[in-house]
Design a protein around this motif. Structure first.
Motif, short mmCIF file in Angstrom:
data_model
loop_
_atom_site.label_atom_id
_atom_site.label_comp_id
_atom_site.label_asym_id
_atom_site.label_seq_id
_atom_site.Cartn_x
_atom_site.Cartn_y
_atom_site.Cartn_z
N ARG A 168 -56.59 57.96 -14.61
CA ARG A 168 -56.14 59.35 -14.56
C ARG A 168 -56.32 59.89 -13.14
O ARG A 168 -57.31 59.61 -12.49
CB ARG A 168 -56.95 60.25 -15.50
N VAL A 169 -55.36 60.67 -12.70
CA VAL A 169 -55.45 61.41 -11.44
C VAL A 169 -55.14 62.85 -11.78
O VAL A 169 -54.19 63.14 -12.53
CB VAL A 169 -54.44 60.86 -10.39
N ASP A 170 -55.92 63.75 -11.24
CA ASP A 170 -55.70 65.18 -11.47
C ASP A 170 -54.23 65.51 -11.20
O ASP A 170 -53.67 65.10 -10.18
CB ASP A 170 -56.61 65.98 -10.55
N GLY A 201 -53.99 57.35 -6.86
CA GLY A 201 -53.92 56.36 -7.93
C GLY A 201 -53.77 54.95 -7.38
O GLY A 201 -54.43 54.02 -7.86
N ARG A 203 -51.45 64.35 -7.88
CA ARG A 203 -50.59 63.18 -8.04
C ARG A 203 -49.57 63.12 -6.92
O ARG A 203 -49.12 64.13 -6.41
CB ARG A 203 -49.90 63.22 -9.40
N ALA A 236 -60.00 61.53 -9.71
CA ALA A 236 -59.37 60.34 -10.29
C ALA A 236 -60.44 59.51 -10.98
O ALA A 236 -61.60 59.51 -10.56
CB ALA A 236 -58.69 59.52 -9.20
N LEU A 292 -57.09 53.92 -5.96
CA LEU A 292 -58.01 53.62 -7.05
C LEU A 292 -57.72 52.24 -7.63
O LEU A 292 -58.63 51.43 -7.84
CB LEU A 292 -57.91 54.68 -8.15
#
Length: 89
Positions: free
Chosen positions: A27-29, A38, A33, A3, A41
């Motif tokens: 962005r998160v892989d 996220g 998700r 992320a 973060l």
């Protein structure tokens, strides 16, 4: 990458000249998700902003990224502005 986010502290005259934190490129892989990364973060980003005296966090998102819009709204962010861009050569 798991992320990532880009956070920029902005100083200006609005809102009593209190800084704001602009967050972009969150962005998160895709395979990770839905696991809460996220949200964790963004919680870190928000604390980072508080620690620096920011009065608000503003997130940008391309108009077409409706999933990202839902994500921000779930976290309590409200759509508030219409943005404009001018591409330069």
């Amino acid at each position: 990458m798991v992320a990532t986010a880009q956070a920029t502290l902005l100083h200006g005259l609005s809102r009593g000249a209190r800084p704001r934190l602009q967050v972009e490129a969150v962005r998160v892989d895709s395979t990770l998700r839905g696991a809460g990364l996220g949200a964790r973060l963004m919680a870190w980003v928000e604390q980072h902003a508080r620690d620096r005296g920011a009065g608000l966090v503003q997130a940008t998102s391309d108009r077409s990224r409706t999933g990202a819009h839902r994500f921000y709204e779930r976290l309590g962010y409200a759509p508030s502005h219409l943005g404009f861009k001018l591409l330069l050569d």
